[in-house]
Design a protein around this motif. Structure first.
Motif, PDB file in Angstrom:
ATOM      1  N   SER A   1      -2.932   5.064  -3.091  1.00 31.38           N
ATOM      2  CA  SER A   1      -4.022   6.322  -3.257  1.00 31.38           C
ATOM      3  C   SER A   1      -3.439   7.573  -2.761  1.00 31.38           C
ATOM      4  O   SER A   1      -2.629   7.896  -2.880  1.00 31.38           O
ATOM      5  CB  SER A   1      -4.582   6.301  -1.753  1.00 31.38           C
TER       6      SER A   1
ATOM      7  N   GLY B   1      -1.968   5.330   9.699  1.00 26.54           N
ATOM      8  CA  GLY B   1      -3.322   4.608   9.588  1.00 26.54           C
ATOM      9  C   GLY B   1      -4.145   3.664   9.285  1.00 26.54           C
ATOM     10  O   GLY B   1      -4.110   2.277   9.470  1.00 26.54           O
ATOM     11  N   GLN B   2      -4.274   3.701   8.051  1.00 24.33           N
ATOM     12  CA  GLN B   2      -4.497   3.272   6.097  1.00 24.33           C
ATOM     13  C   GLN B   2      -4.125   1.999   6.273  1.00 24.33           C
ATOM     14  O   GLN B   2      -4.135   1.057   5.697  1.00 24.33           O
ATOM     15  CB  GLN B   2      -4.488   3.820   5.785  1.00 24.33           C
ATOM     16  N   GLY B   3      -2.758   1.780   7.036  1.00 29.36           N
ATOM     17  CA  GLY B   3      -1.725   0.769   6.292  1.00 29.36           C
ATOM     18  C   GLY B   3      -1.360   0.707   5.362  1.00 29.36           C
ATOM     19  O   GLY B   3      -0.595  -0.245   4.391  1.00 29.36           O
ATOM     20  N   ASN B   4      -0.540   2.254   5.009  1.00 31.62           N
ATOM     21  CA  ASN B   4       0.444   2.356   4.126  1.00 31.62           C
ATOM     22  C   ASN B   4       1.836   1.965   4.420  1.00 31.62           C
ATOM     23  O   ASN B   4       1.956   3.152   5.551  1.00 31.62           O
ATOM     24  CB  ASN B   4       0.284   3.645   3.570  1.00 31.62           C
TER      25      ASN B   4
ATOM     26  N   ALA C   1       1.077   5.662  -0.444  1.00 33.26           N
ATOM     27  CA  ALA C   1       0.266   7.097  -0.287  1.00 33.26           C
ATOM     28  C   ALA C   1       0.815   8.073  -1.353  1.00 33.26           C
ATOM     29  O   ALA C   1       2.146   8.412  -0.737  1.00 33.26           O
ATOM     30  CB  ALA C   1      -0.312   6.697   1.232  1.00 33.26           C
TER      31      ALA C   1
ATOM     32  N   LYS D   1       0.541  -1.567   0.074  1.00 31.03           N
ATOM     33  CA  LYS D   1       0.040  -0.202   0.005  1.00 31.03           C
ATOM     34  C   LYS D   1       1.048   1.403   0.075  1.00 31.03           C
ATOM     35  O   LYS D   1       1.849   1.598   0.766  1.00 31.03           O
ATOM     36  CB  LYS D   1      -0.933  -0.244   1.069  1.00 31.03           C
TER      37      LYS D   1
ATOM     38  N   SER E   1       7.111   6.342  13.578  1.00 32.41           N
ATOM     39  CA  SER E   1       6.556   4.857  12.400  1.00 32.41           C
ATOM     40  C   SER E   1       8.181   5.054  12.359  1.00 32.41           C
ATOM     41  O   SER E   1       8.253   4.622  10.548  1.00 32.41           O
ATOM     42  CB  SER E   1       5.796   5.063  11.533  1.00 32.41           C
TER      43      SER E   1
ATOM     44  N   ARG F   1      -0.078  11.195   9.516  1.00 36.41           N
ATOM     45  CA  ARG F   1      -0.266   9.862  10.085  1.00 36.41           C
ATOM     46  C   ARG F   1      -1.722   9.360   9.338  1.00 36.41           C
ATOM     47  O   ARG F   1      -1.770   7.774  10.692  1.00 36.41           O
ATOM     48  CB  ARG F   1      -0.661  10.946  11.175  1.00 36.41           C
ATOM     49  N   ASP F   2      -2.667   9.972   8.967  1.00 36.78           N
ATOM     50  CA  ASP F   2      -3.970   9.157   9.305  1.00 36.78           C
ATOM     51  C   ASP F   2      -3.311   8.144   7.695  1.00 36.78           C
ATOM     52  O   ASP F   2      -3.988   7.199   7.565  1.00 36.78           O
ATOM     53  CB  ASP F   2      -4.737  10.043   7.857  1.00 36.78           C
ATOM     54  N   MET F   3      -2.171   8.493   6.461  1.00 35.51           N
ATOM     55  CA  MET F   3      -1.813   7.594   5.523  1.00 35.51           C
ATOM     56  C   MET F   3      -0.895   5.967   6.995  1.00 35.51           C
ATOM     57  O   MET F   3      -1.617   5.128   5.840  1.00 35.51           O
ATOM     58  CB  MET F   3      -0.784   8.305   4.438  1.00 35.51           C
TER      59      MET F   3
END
Length: 388
Positions: A93, A113-116, A59, A57, A137, A109-111
């Motif tokens: 994405s 969290g989405q598993g990227n 981003a 994944k 991370s 941080r959202d990226m």
């Protein structure tokens, strides 16, 4: 025959008949059953194929809208080239219009969290937010365009846009009638100042009379400000415009006022076909493909990448028909020289705006010098914002 003999014969006949009858009614002997066949050997059971690895994944954080026709559009074309090359090995994405501010940290941080597992930030201003998120991370790989700070899981990448700027300058210098060129600058960082200087050097290589004027808008993407700056430069005598901003506004302004201009980052010919002289483009696809393959193959490592004509990252395209054939030939020679290393744009003697030598005769500026440029070369008017 006596009665006794007759009775004896009858008894014998009856006995024979009974024996024959008993023989005819006797049970037939069944054939012995054939021995049972041995059970067939069972076919070997095929091993189940190993589970298909999950796609990587990836981003992308974009500074502007994907439809800007310039910087972000070029990055998104690179993302699409990546998808085409690696297919179901990856899932990509993007988030567009991510400001160069603390909000970028939230997006990164959202990226995560989405598993990227691989995150690309496509502008200099994401440097500090990305470093902050990367520190929390460690299992995620981060790449930041045009910046200079790295970490164990942060790599930087850039394109040698100054090569395209120089070639645009060669064209401008051969086409101007006023010998005054106008440049719309975005943010006064070394990357942009280097492009302004390189454009000027290219123009002066064919026309020593060249002067360039600069108007800064202090934003990467602001069509209204870019339009205003372009108009100001035209009013100041510039008949050919160059830009280091992300939209097509400068080219459109030149078209509306009967002047000439260049596309930047992407091919902008369609935005101003009469004004368009050429477009200096960035092809991010080769780098994105290599970086992703590094991650998939376990070869990714921190570092700094700076790609140009040699790696297929920079080109100048859609050169106008009215550009002289001799100029087009010169552009081809420059491309060839940049690709094979026989030509250097920043080869001395080069003078600064103040007349002092900044690159000695026959010396070639190294990358450390180029990445720290904070001065104008001779022929550029005005003062570098924040400069001494």
């Amino acid at each position: 025959m006596t009665a006794l003999k007759k009775r004896t014969l009858i008894q014998l006949a009856v006995a024979s008949a009974v024996a024959a009858a008993l023989a005819g009614c006797g049970k037939k002997e069944e054939p012995a059953p054939a021995p049972a066949a041995a059970p067939a050997a069972s076919a070997p059971v095929a091993e189940a194929p190993p589970p298909k690895p999950e796609p990587l994944k990836i981003a992308f954080a974009y500074l502007g809208p994907v439809g800007d026709g310039g910087w972000t559009f070029a990055h998104d074309n690179g993302r699409k080239a990546l998808e085409k090359e690696l297919g179901d090995k990856i899932v990509t994405s993007f988030v567009e219009n991510v400001p160069e501010s603390a909000d970028a940290e939230r997006v990164f941080r959202d990226m995560v969290g989405q598993g990227n597992k691989l995150v690309f930030g496509t502008t200099f201003g994401y440097m500090e937010p990305m470093l902050k998120v990367a520190a929390d991370s460690k299992d995620i790989k981060f790449e930041n365009a045009t910046s200079y700070k790295t970490a164990e899981n942060v790599r930087t990448y850039d394109s040698r846009t100054y090569e395209g700027a120089y070639m645009a300058g060669v064209i401008a210098g051969s086409m101007t009638k006023t010998n005054v060129l106008g440049i719309v600058g975005s943010v006064p960082i070394p990357e942009v100042i280097r492009n302004i200087d390189s454009f000027t050097l290219g123009a002066q290589s064919v026309n020593p009379k060249i002067k360039t004027k600069v108007v800064w808008v202090n934003e990467w993407f602001s069509p209204p400000k870019e339009t205003e700056a372009a108009t100001s430069l035209i009013n100041g005598g510039a008949d050919i415009l160059f830009q280091n901003t992300d939209s097509s506004a400068v080219l459109k302004t030149a078209e509306s006022k009967g002047k000439r201009a260049f596309g930047w980052d992407s091919d902008m010919a369609a935005y101003g076909p009469k004004a368009h002289l050429a477009s200096s483009i960035i092809n991010w696809g080769p780098y994105y493909i290599k970086a992703t393959k590094d991650a998939l193959d376990g070869k990714w490592a921190t570092g700094q990448a700076w790609w140009g004509v040699k790696e297929g990252a920079i080109d100048i395209v859609s050169i106008a028909d009215d550009v002289p054939a001799a100029t087009k030939t010169k552009i081809d020679e420059i491309k060839k020289g940049l690709a094979d290393g026989s030509f250097s744009i920043w080869k001395g003697p080069i003078m600064g705006q103040n007349g002092k030598e900044v690159v000695a005769k026959d010396a070639v500026a190294d990358d450390a010098f180029l990445q720290g440029i904070n001065f104008y070369v001779k022929g550029v008017e005005g003062k570098v914002p924040g400069g001494k």
